[in-house]
Write a protein that holds these residues in place. Structure first.
Motif, PDB file in Angstrom:
ATOM      1  N   SER A  42       0.856  -1.175   0.000  1.00 19.82           N
ATOM      2  CA  SER A  42       0.000   0.000   0.000  1.00 19.82           C
ATOM      3  C   SER A  42       0.896   1.230   0.000  1.00 19.82           C
ATOM      4  N   VAL A  43       0.689   2.110  -0.977  1.00 21.79           N
ATOM      5  CA  VAL A  43       1.515   3.307  -1.126  1.00 21.79           C
ATOM      6  C   VAL A  43       0.628   4.536  -0.962  1.00 21.79           C
ATOM      7  N   LEU A  44       1.047   5.465  -0.109  1.00 23.12           N
ATOM      8  CA  LEU A  44       0.333   6.717   0.078  1.00 23.12           C
ATOM      9  C   LEU A  44       1.334   7.862  -0.013  1.00 23.12           C
ATOM     10  N   VAL A  45       1.006   8.846  -0.835  1.00 20.22           N
ATOM     11  CA  VAL A  45       1.849  10.036  -0.954  1.00 20.22           C
ATOM     12  C   VAL A  45       0.959  11.268  -0.968  1.00 20.22           C
ATOM     13  N   GLY A  46       1.526  12.390  -0.593  1.00 21.93           N
ATOM     14  CA  GLY A  46       0.758  13.619  -0.630  1.00 21.93           C
ATOM     15  C   GLY A  46       1.621  14.826  -0.391  1.00 21.93           C
ATOM     16  N   CYS A  47       1.033  15.989  -0.631  1.00 18.50           N
ATOM     17  CA  CYS A  47       1.757  17.233  -0.441  1.00 18.50           C
ATOM     18  C   CYS A  47       0.764  18.357  -0.193  1.00 18.50           C
ATOM     19  N   GLY A  48       1.151  19.294   0.667  1.00 19.47           N
ATOM     20  CA  GLY A  48       0.314  20.447   0.953  1.00 19.47           C
ATOM     21  C   GLY A  48       1.120  21.729   0.860  1.00 19.47           C
ATOM     22  N   LEU A  49       0.546  22.722   0.181  1.00 17.05           N
ATOM     23  CA  LEU A  49       1.156  24.039   0.071  1.00 17.05           C
ATOM     24  C   LEU A  49       0.425  25.002   0.991  1.00 17.05           C
ATOM     25  N   HIS A  50       1.194  25.795   1.723  1.00 18.62           N
ATOM     26  CA  HIS A  50       0.669  26.793   2.651  1.00 18.62           C
ATOM     27  C   HIS A  50       1.262  28.135   2.223  1.00 18.62           C
ATOM     28  N   SER A  83       5.891  22.989  -7.682  1.00 17.42           N
ATOM     29  CA  SER A  83       5.415  21.698  -8.188  1.00 17.42           C
ATOM     30  C   SER A  83       6.278  20.555  -7.665  1.00 17.42           C
ATOM     31  N   SER A  84       6.927  20.779  -6.533  1.00 16.82           N
ATOM     32  CA  SER A  84       7.747  19.740  -5.928  1.00 16.82           C
ATOM     33  C   SER A  84       7.979  20.066  -4.460  1.00 16.82           C
ATOM     34  N   CYS A  85       8.301  19.027  -3.716  1.00 15.32           N
ATOM     35  CA  CYS A  85       8.709  19.169  -2.323  1.00 15.32           C
ATOM     36  C   CYS A  85       9.694  18.057  -2.038  1.00 15.32           C
ATOM     37  N   GLY A  86      10.954  18.409  -1.870  1.00 17.95           N
ATOM     38  CA  GLY A  86      11.964  17.382  -1.680  1.00 17.95           C
ATOM     39  C   GLY A  86      11.979  16.409  -2.839  1.00 17.95           C
ATOM     40  N   PRO A  87      11.895  15.098  -2.552  1.00 20.44           N
ATOM     41  CA  PRO A  87      11.959  14.100  -3.630  1.00 20.44           C
ATOM     42  C   PRO A  87      10.654  13.901  -4.388  1.00 20.44           C
ATOM     43  N   LEU A  88       9.557  14.535  -3.943  1.00 22.94           N
ATOM     44  CA  LEU A  88       8.251  14.339  -4.568  1.00 22.94           C
ATOM     45  C   LEU A  88       7.941  15.481  -5.527  1.00 22.94           C
ATOM     46  N   SER A  89       7.554  15.129  -6.753  1.00 16.52           N
ATOM     47  CA  SER A  89       7.164  16.144  -7.739  1.00 16.52           C
ATOM     48  C   SER A  89       5.885  15.707  -8.431  1.00 16.52           C
ATOM     49  N   LEU A 103       8.601  10.137  -7.419  1.00 17.98           N
ATOM     50  CA  LEU A 103       9.228  10.150  -6.097  1.00 17.98           C
ATOM     51  C   LEU A 103      10.662   9.672  -6.236  1.00 17.98           C
ATOM     52  N   GLY A 104      11.598  10.537  -5.838  1.00 22.19           N
ATOM     53  CA  GLY A 104      13.011  10.184  -5.873  1.00 22.19           C
ATOM     54  C   GLY A 104      13.473   9.568  -4.566  1.00 22.19           C
ATOM     55  N   ASP A 105      14.788   9.466  -4.401  1.00 23.50           N
ATOM     56  CA  ASP A 105      15.362   8.807  -3.226  1.00 23.50           C
ATOM     57  C   ASP A 105      14.883   9.454  -1.924  1.00 23.50           C
ATOM     58  N   ASN A 106      14.525   8.626  -0.961  1.00 20.67           N
ATOM     59  CA  ASN A 106      14.015   9.085   0.323  1.00 20.67           C
ATOM     60  C   ASN A 106      14.170   7.960   1.345  1.00 20.67           C
ATOM     61  N   PHE A 112       9.252   5.978  -7.393  1.00 19.05           N
ATOM     62  CA  PHE A 112       8.321   5.627  -8.459  1.00 19.05           C
ATOM     63  C   PHE A 112       8.235   6.753  -9.467  1.00 19.05           C
ATOM     64  N   ASP A 113       7.706   6.388 -10.628  1.00 18.75           N
ATOM     65  CA  ASP A 113       7.364   7.339 -11.686  1.00 18.75           C
ATOM     66  C   ASP A 113       6.078   6.814 -12.303  1.00 18.75           C
ATOM     67  N   VAL A 114       4.965   7.485 -11.998  1.00 11.07           N
ATOM     68  CA  VAL A 114       3.664   6.953 -12.410  1.00 11.07           C
ATOM     69  C   VAL A 114       2.806   8.040 -13.037  1.00 11.07           C
ATOM     70  N   THR A 115       1.893   7.602 -13.873  1.00  8.19           N
ATOM     71  CA  THR A 115       0.853   8.456 -14.424  1.00  8.19           C
ATOM     72  C   THR A 115      -0.489   7.988 -13.881  1.00  8.19           C
ATOM     73  N   TRP A 116      -1.232   8.925 -13.315  1.00  6.60           N
ATOM     74  CA  TRP A 116      -2.565   8.652 -12.781  1.00  6.60           C
ATOM     75  C   TRP A 116      -3.598   9.110 -13.798  1.00  6.60           C
ATOM     76  N   ARG A 117      -4.573   8.243 -14.108  1.00  6.30           N
ATOM     77  CA  ARG A 117      -5.656   8.593 -15.025  1.00  6.30           C
ATOM     78  C   ARG A 117      -6.996   8.236 -14.400  1.00  6.30           C
ATOM     79  N   ALA A 118      -7.954   9.109 -14.557  1.00  7.03           N
ATOM     80  CA  ALA A 118      -9.287   8.905 -13.991  1.00  7.03           C
ATOM     81  C   ALA A 118      -9.951   7.698 -14.638  1.00  7.03           C
TER      82      ALA A 118
END
Length: 338
Positions: A42-50, A83-89, A103-106, A112-118
């Motif tokens: 199970s993989v979960l990733v996310g990012c928030g801009l403030h 459009s990025s935060c550390g290793p996540l873009s 997602l780069g080294d962490n 990973f390098d993935v494309t998400w499609r609805a």
């Protein structure tokens, strides 16, 4: 029923959007991905801009059958391209239809390098809640089922993820809900031709604070959810299984069983113990690995769990995320409504 709301503004906030934003404004996405059957990985990733605070935070969580690996990233917005935060873009290739995530080294050992499609229409709405402690929560909220393609690498072992289920969650605005909550469920049950998704929040006395969501069909039909009842099987605060009954605006009733015994998904590892938006300087990265069974909702700074679960709807198998948080207050005890 079909989608009648205007298009959700899917693009992440930019420097051009700063005028007039309140201090607590955030713009966040969360994406999970997993095989269409089974409960690992199970993989979960996310990012928030403030943007008013000038900070950005991200996370990556990997759950295997034996452990949960966490990485958290913090930096200053001025030090990024927004459009990025550390290793996540990320890149919004086509709003509400296609995203690119890398997602780069962490510290998790996962890249990973993935494309998400609805694969189905999205549900979105505006959540407005007056908080007992003062202030108003008001944020736009979207969730949507998709499929991913690309590769996932863990400890040097690369796996194609083409056709894996993936749910995304987008939220933007002010989220200050605090105090008095008893039960929180964010439910994303994925089946071959539809996705059942909702957010349910109840007070400690069992009364409902909010219910939002829909059954999102791959043929383009969107059927709003008007009622949810639940009978959960718990081990203290941890989900083991149970049944959820969903009623939609069209009159359809879905009675869905769940097996949540896989373990992991502790969102404290993603910074959900109140650490989002913190200023930790430029390119700060931290993380840890928890053996499953070594931590719990009682020992971590958040009881929120995003558990990869399997579902059964009238003999049709599904899988997805059952997000659960129960109050740790001695004044609260879970009560079934089903």
């Amino acid at each position: 029923m079909t989608q009648t709301r205007p298009e959700f503004h899917d693009a992440i906030v930019t420097p051009a959007d700063l005028d007039g934003l309140p201090t607590g404004f955030f713009d966040r996405f969360v994406v999970n991905l997993h095989p269409t059957s089974g409960t690992a990985p199970s993989v979960l990733v996310g990012c928030g801009l403030h943007p008013v605070r000038g900070t950005v935070d991200g996370f990556a969580v990997l759950v295997t059958p034996t452990e949960q690996r966490n990485a958290r990233f913090y930096t200053e917005l001025a030090a990024t391209d927004w459009s990025s935060c550390g290793p996540l873009s990320w890149e919004v290739v086509e709003p509400n239809r296609e995203w690119r995530l890398a997602l780069g080294d962490n510290p998790t050992g996962m890249t990973f390098d993935v494309t998400w499609r609805a694969r189905a229409p999205y549900w979105w709405g505006t959540v407005d809640v007056d908080n007992p402690s003062g202030g108003t929560t008001s944020f736009d909220h979207l969730f949507q089922s998709g499929l991913v393609s690309g590769t996932l690498t863990v400890d040097g072992d690369t796996t194609p993820v083409d056709g894996w289920y993936s749910q995304r969650d987008r939220s933007r605005g002010l989220r200050t809900m605090a105090g008095g909550q008893g039960l929180h469920i964010w439910y994303q049950a994925q089946f071959p031709d539809r996705s059942i998704g909702f957010l349910l929040v109840e007070r400690r006395d069992g009364s409902r604070i909010m219910l939002e969501g829909a059954v999102m069909h791959t043929d383009g039909t969107l059927d709003d959810i008007v009622d949810v009842r639940h009978a959960l099987v718990l081990d203290d605060l941890d989900l083991r299984g149970g049944t959820v009954e969903v009623t939609t605006a069209s009159g359809a009733v879905y009675r869905v069983g769940c097996d949540g015994t896989a373990g992991g998904g502790f969102m404290a590892g993603a910074g959900y113990g109140g650490h989002h938006g913190e200023a930790k300087g430029v390119d700060h990265v931290e993380g840890e690995t928890w053996e499953l069974g070594s931590v719990s909702q009682r020992t971590l700074d958040s009881s929120l769990t995003d558990r990869l679960a399997t579902f059964d709807w009238d003999g049709t198998a599904g899988s997805g995320i059952f997000e659960l948080a129960l109050s740790r207050s001695s004044s609260y005890s879970y009560v079934s409504t089903l």
